[in-house]
Design a protein around this motif. Structure first.
Motif, short mmCIF file in Angstrom:
data_model
loop_
_atom_site.label_atom_id
_atom_site.label_comp_id
_atom_site.label_asym_id
_atom_site.label_seq_id
_atom_site.Cartn_x
_atom_site.Cartn_y
_atom_site.Cartn_z
N PRO A 1 19.81 5.02 56.66
CA PRO A 1 20.29 5.09 58.48
C PRO A 1 21.66 5.80 58.35
O PRO A 1 22.50 5.25 59.45
CB PRO A 1 20.28 3.05 58.22
N GLU A 2 22.24 6.42 57.39
CA GLU A 2 23.38 7.07 57.97
C GLU A 2 23.04 8.63 58.03
O GLU A 2 22.38 8.97 57.14
CB GLU A 2 25.10 6.67 57.41
N TRP A 3 24.51 9.10 57.89
CA TRP A 3 24.28 10.71 57.96
C TRP A 3 25.83 10.84 57.15
O TRP A 3 26.50 10.51 56.81
CB TRP A 3 24.32 11.79 59.17
N VAL A 4 25.71 11.97 56.46
CA VAL A 4 26.89 12.48 55.23
C VAL A 4 27.17 14.37 56.35
O VAL A 4 26.29 15.16 56.49
CB VAL A 4 26.25 12.81 54.15
N LEU A 5 28.39 14.04 56.43
CA LEU A 5 28.56 15.14 57.28
C LEU A 5 30.21 15.66 56.57
O LEU A 5 31.33 14.97 56.16
CB LEU A 5 29.81 14.74 58.73
N ARG A 6 30.20 16.81 56.06
CA ARG A 6 30.19 17.61 55.71
C ARG A 6 31.67 18.97 56.05
O ARG A 6 31.36 19.67 56.91
CB ARG A 6 30.05 18.38 54.08
N LEU A 7 32.34 18.30 56.00
CA LEU A 7 33.65 18.97 57.35
C LEU A 7 33.86 20.47 56.06
O LEU A 7 35.04 20.48 55.11
CB LEU A 7 34.94 18.63 58.00
#
Length: 159
Positions: free
Chosen positions: A129-135
């Motif tokens: 239920p979540e997202w991984v955001l790689r900056l």
């Protein structure tokens, strides 16, 4: 790297990075257009930016991301039939600032955020239920803000 939910973002070790707070609904923008508003705040509770999500009928939502004062901002809008699954990142005056495109080799739930020169600024992947955001370290603060707004919006669009 950030773990993103509809309520905000945290680092992989659990430290809060940002929170998304729902704002009161103003009057409808136009007949048939549904809007929701939220503000993204830093860990100290200071506003980073505000988001207005607009949706008409079954169309993909459009996000208007503004600075805390509400004066300056950008739009995240479906790019159209020429770019299936892609989004345009635009200044309020319509100037192109970048794009959100499906990551190569994926069907859904993975995006790349690129600036106006095509340089990658961030990547997001759904891990419901979540997202991984790689900056990316070379990403601009503007693209970082738009990537975070888009990713939180993916989780808030069905509320």
């Amino acid at each position: 790297m950030l773990i993103v939910t509809g309520k905000g973002a945290r680092t992989p070790d659990g430290r809060p990075s940002a929170s998304a707070v729902t704002l009161p609904r103003p009057a409808p923008a136009a007949p048939g257009v549904k809007t929701t508003h939220w503000e993204v705040r830093d860990p100290a509770g200071q506003p980073l930016f505000r988001v207005e999500m607009r949706r008409a009928g079954k169309s993909a939502p459009e996000l208007v991301v503004r600075d805390p004062s509400g004066v300056f901002g950008h739009i995240i809008r479906r790019a159209g039939d020429n770019s299936p699954g892609g989004y345009a990142l635009l200044a309020l005056d319509g100037a192109w600032v970048g794009s959100v495109v499906p990551a190569p080799g994926t069907k859904r739930g993975a995006y790349e955020f690129r600036d106006d020169r095509g340089v990658m600024a961030a990547r997001s992947v759904s891990r419901m239920p979540e997202w991984v955001l790689r900056l990316e370290p070379t990403g601009s603060p503007l693209l970082t803000r738009l990537a975070l707004a888009f990713t939180i919006g993916q989780l808030r669009r069905y509320r």
